[in-house]
Design a protein around this motif. Structure first.
Motif, PDB file in Angstrom:
ATOM      1  N   ARG A   1       7.841  45.203  21.500  1.00 34.73           N
ATOM      2  CA  ARG A   1       7.128  44.776  20.244  1.00 34.73           C
ATOM      3  C   ARG A   1       8.426  43.866  19.790  1.00 34.73           C
ATOM      4  N   SER A   2       8.211  43.279  18.674  1.00 35.12           N
ATOM      5  CA  SER A   2       9.195  42.367  17.946  1.00 35.12           C
ATOM      6  C   SER A   2      10.178  43.253  17.116  1.00 35.12           C
ATOM      7  N   VAL A   3      11.210  43.256  17.595  1.00 34.13           N
ATOM      8  CA  VAL A   3      12.201  44.172  16.699  1.00 34.13           C
ATOM      9  C   VAL A   3      13.200  43.254  15.746  1.00 34.13           C
ATOM     10  N   ARG A   4      13.232  43.764  14.609  1.00 32.58           N
ATOM     11  CA  ARG A   4      14.104  42.886  13.726  1.00 32.58           C
ATOM     12  C   ARG A   4      15.001  43.583  13.083  1.00 32.58           C
ATOM     13  N   ALA A   5      15.720  44.860  13.641  1.00 33.41           N
ATOM     14  CA  ALA A   5      16.833  45.166  13.104  1.00 33.41           C
ATOM     15  C   ALA A   5      17.552  45.890  14.446  1.00 33.41           C
TER      16      ALA A   5
ATOM     17  N   GLN B   1       1.844  26.411  11.517  1.00 33.79           N
ATOM     18  CA  GLN B   1       1.445  25.351  10.536  1.00 33.79           C
ATOM     19  C   GLN B   1       0.178  25.018  10.491  1.00 33.79           C
ATOM     20  N   ASN B   2      -0.685  24.693   9.557  1.00 36.83           N
ATOM     21  CA  ASN B   2      -2.080  24.354   9.609  1.00 36.83           C
ATOM     22  C   ASN B   2      -2.981  25.278  10.155  1.00 36.83           C
ATOM     23  N   LEU B   3      -2.763  26.687  10.097  1.00 32.32           N
ATOM     24  CA  LEU B   3      -3.652  27.747  10.743  1.00 32.32           C
ATOM     25  C   LEU B   3      -4.876  27.698  10.157  1.00 32.32           C
ATOM     26  N   LYS B   4      -5.990  27.878  10.341  1.00 32.77           N
ATOM     27  CA  LYS B   4      -7.208  28.232   9.632  1.00 32.77           C
ATOM     28  C   LYS B   4      -7.993  29.276  10.017  1.00 32.77           C
ATOM     29  N   ASP B   5      -9.105  29.530   9.368  1.00 36.23           N
ATOM     30  CA  ASP B   5      -9.958  30.892   9.695  1.00 36.23           C
ATOM     31  C   ASP B   5      -9.143  32.070  10.335  1.00 36.23           C
ATOM     32  N   GLU B   6      -9.793  32.882  11.413  1.00 36.19           N
ATOM     33  CA  GLU B   6      -9.164  34.076  11.806  1.00 36.19           C
ATOM     34  C   GLU B   6      -7.725  33.976  12.076  1.00 36.19           C
ATOM     35  N   TYR B   7      -7.315  32.686  12.485  1.00 36.89           N
ATOM     36  CA  TYR B   7      -5.831  32.522  13.051  1.00 36.89           C
ATOM     37  C   TYR B   7      -4.761  32.522  11.470  1.00 36.89           C
ATOM     38  N   ARG B   8      -5.376  31.854  10.418  1.00 33.92           N
ATOM     39  CA  ARG B   8      -4.579  32.144   9.329  1.00 33.92           C
ATOM     40  C   ARG B   8      -4.661  33.620   8.757  1.00 33.92           C
ATOM     41  N   LYS B   9      -5.820  34.053   8.878  1.00 36.89           N
ATOM     42  CA  LYS B   9      -5.698  35.644   8.570  1.00 36.89           C
ATOM     43  C   LYS B   9      -5.020  36.626   9.180  1.00 36.89           C
ATOM     44  N   ARG B  10      -4.901  36.246  10.524  1.00 38.27           N
ATOM     45  CA  ARG B  10      -3.800  37.199  11.231  1.00 38.27           C
ATOM     46  C   ARG B  10      -2.485  36.698  10.934  1.00 38.27           C
TER      47      ARG B  10
ATOM     48  N   ILE C   1      -1.341  36.004   8.035  1.00 42.14           N
ATOM     49  CA  ILE C   1      -1.296  36.417   6.699  1.00 42.14           C
ATOM     50  C   ILE C   1      -1.084  37.964   6.688  1.00 42.14           C
ATOM     51  N   ASP C   2      -1.827  38.505   7.625  1.00 44.27           N
ATOM     52  CA  ASP C   2      -1.887  40.212   7.900  1.00 44.27           C
ATOM     53  C   ASP C   2      -0.587  40.480   8.601  1.00 44.27           C
ATOM     54  N   CYS C   3       0.117  39.619   9.430  1.00 46.96           N
ATOM     55  CA  CYS C   3       1.137  39.899  10.190  1.00 46.96           C
ATOM     56  C   CYS C   3       2.473  40.054   9.190  1.00 46.96           C
ATOM     57  N   ALA C   4       2.272  38.929   8.195  1.00 49.70           N
ATOM     58  CA  ALA C   4       3.607  38.748   6.941  1.00 49.70           C
ATOM     59  C   ALA C   4       3.419  39.786   6.208  1.00 49.70           C
ATOM     60  N   ILE C   5       2.145  40.136   5.699  1.00 49.84           N
ATOM     61  CA  ILE C   5       1.952  41.367   4.867  1.00 49.84           C
ATOM     62  C   ILE C   5       2.535  42.629   5.400  1.00 49.84           C
ATOM     63  N   SER C   6       2.190  43.089   6.552  1.00 47.09           N
ATOM     64  CA  SER C   6       2.718  44.147   7.331  1.00 47.09           C
ATOM     65  C   SER C   6       4.188  44.155   7.282  1.00 47.09           C
TER      66      SER C   6
ATOM     67  N   GLU D   1       3.547  48.405  12.994  1.00 45.02           N
ATOM     68  CA  GLU D   1       3.066  47.677  13.992  1.00 45.02           C
ATOM     69  C   GLU D   1       1.867  46.720  13.771  1.00 45.02           C
ATOM     70  N   VAL D   2       1.970  45.382  14.553  1.00 49.96           N
ATOM     71  CA  VAL D   2       0.646  44.636  14.092  1.00 49.96           C
ATOM     72  C   VAL D   2      -0.564  45.047  15.051  1.00 49.96           C
ATOM     73  N   GLY D   3      -1.832  44.971  14.634  1.00 46.02           N
ATOM     74  CA  GLY D   3      -2.857  45.225  15.538  1.00 46.02           C
ATOM     75  C   GLY D   3      -3.276  43.902  16.289  1.00 46.02           C
ATOM     76  N   ARG D   4      -4.310  44.139  17.060  1.00 40.89           N
ATOM     77  CA  ARG D   4      -4.764  43.153  17.801  1.00 40.89           C
ATOM     78  C   ARG D   4      -6.210  43.116  17.769  1.00 40.89           C
ATOM     79  N   ALA D   5      -6.864  41.875  17.908  1.00 38.75           N
ATOM     80  CA  ALA D   5      -8.268  41.732  18.154  1.00 38.75           C
ATOM     81  C   ALA D   5      -8.717  42.588  19.293  1.00 38.75           C
ATOM     82  N   ASN D   6     -10.068  42.910  18.875  1.00 40.98           N
ATOM     83  CA  ASN D   6     -10.808  43.618  19.978  1.00 40.98           C
ATOM     84  C   ASN D   6     -10.790  42.528  21.423  1.00 40.98           C
TER      85      ASN D   6
END
Ligand SMILES: Cc1cc2nc3c(=O)[nH]c(=O)nc-3n(C[C@H](O)[C@H](O)[C@H](O)COP(=O)(O)O)c2cc1C
Length: 223
Positions: free
Chosen positions: A11-15, A81-90, A92-97, A207-212
């Motif tokens: 997973r992506s480790v940031r510390a 850049q310029n992400l739309k629809d489900e890609y933009r949602k993912r 944002i979800d990732c950034a908020i987590s 942890e960030v989830g994944r699509a089904n």
């Protein structure tokens, strides 16, 4: 460690811990990663691993460019850049987590920027790698770069190391190219901070989830 476990555990480790990785282990990981496949076996990747004073010099250069308000000079259009629809949602979800894990709210712009700045400080990792390929190559060769990156990351996981792939490390290219001795005719695609995870840091505990699978893969057997 078997392959499925390595894929699950990476997973992506940031510390990171303030602990150097044995140079022989780093060399072995990149040596083993040479088994990655590529179009026509071209192996377009060129990697520079920075540690110690070289790592610190690259960090200082990138951070001073950012503090000076320098316009980024990426060789490729960044992937966020310029992400739309489900890609933009993912996205944002990732950034908020990420923000939630360290108690930063979206409205707290200064804190978000501080968190963002950690990218160019390699999230405190003692080592970083810069991945480039010849400027003459195209998207299809970039596939080789992605396969190679995942091979390196899985080898790191299997050897007890943590990592974070970063498009951010391909943003301030000029001085990085010079300091890290990246060939002039190469374009920097991404970087990878790595070392030993600081598991106690909350930023490493989300942890960030994944699509089904059925949302992204179709299995067809009849016409
Ligand atoms: C090519 C690439 C570039 C990325 N760039 C960044 C980045 O600049 N900063 C960051 O914190 N994470 C970055 N990531 C990490 C992704 O956010 C992460 O892989 C994704 O959210 C899935 O989480 P996981 O790696 O923990 O499974 C990048 C990942 C990839 C593959």
């Amino acid at each position: 460690m078997n392959l499925n476990d390595a894929i699950k555990q990476r997973r992506s480790v940031r510390a990171y811990q303030d602990k150097q990785v044995d140079p022989e282990l780093i060399r072995k990981i990149f040596s083993d990663a040479q088994d990655s496949p590529s179009n026509c076996n071209t192996q377009p990747w060129h990697v520079v691993v920075v540690s110690g004073a070289a790592r610190d010099a690259v960090e200082q250069s990138m951070v001073s460019d950012i503090m000076a308000g320098k316009t980024p000079t990426p060789h490729f259009t960044p992937g966020d850049q310029n992400l739309k629809d489900e890609y933009r949602k993912r996205q944002i979800d990732c950034a908020i987590s990420l923000y939630d894990s360290v108690g930063v709210k979206y409205e707290e712009k200064d804190k978000r920027q501080q968190l963002m700045l950690r990218n160019w400080q390699f999230f405190g990792a003692p080592h970083a790698a810069f991945f480039s390929m010849p400027k003459t190559m195209s998207e299809i060769n970039a596939v080789d770069m992605g396969i190679y990156l995942q091979t390196v990351m899985l080898l790191m996981t299997a050897n007890g190391l943590a990592s974070c792939p970063q498009g951010a490390l391909a943003m301030y290219t000029d001085k990085v190219q010079e300091l890290a001795n990246i060939p002039e005719n190469h374009a920097i695609m991404f970087g990878l901070s790595f070392g030993y995870a600081d598991e106690s840091n909350p930023i490493n505990q989300f942890e960030v989830g994944r699509a089904n699978v059925d949302d992204l893969v179709e299995f067809i057997s009849e016409v």
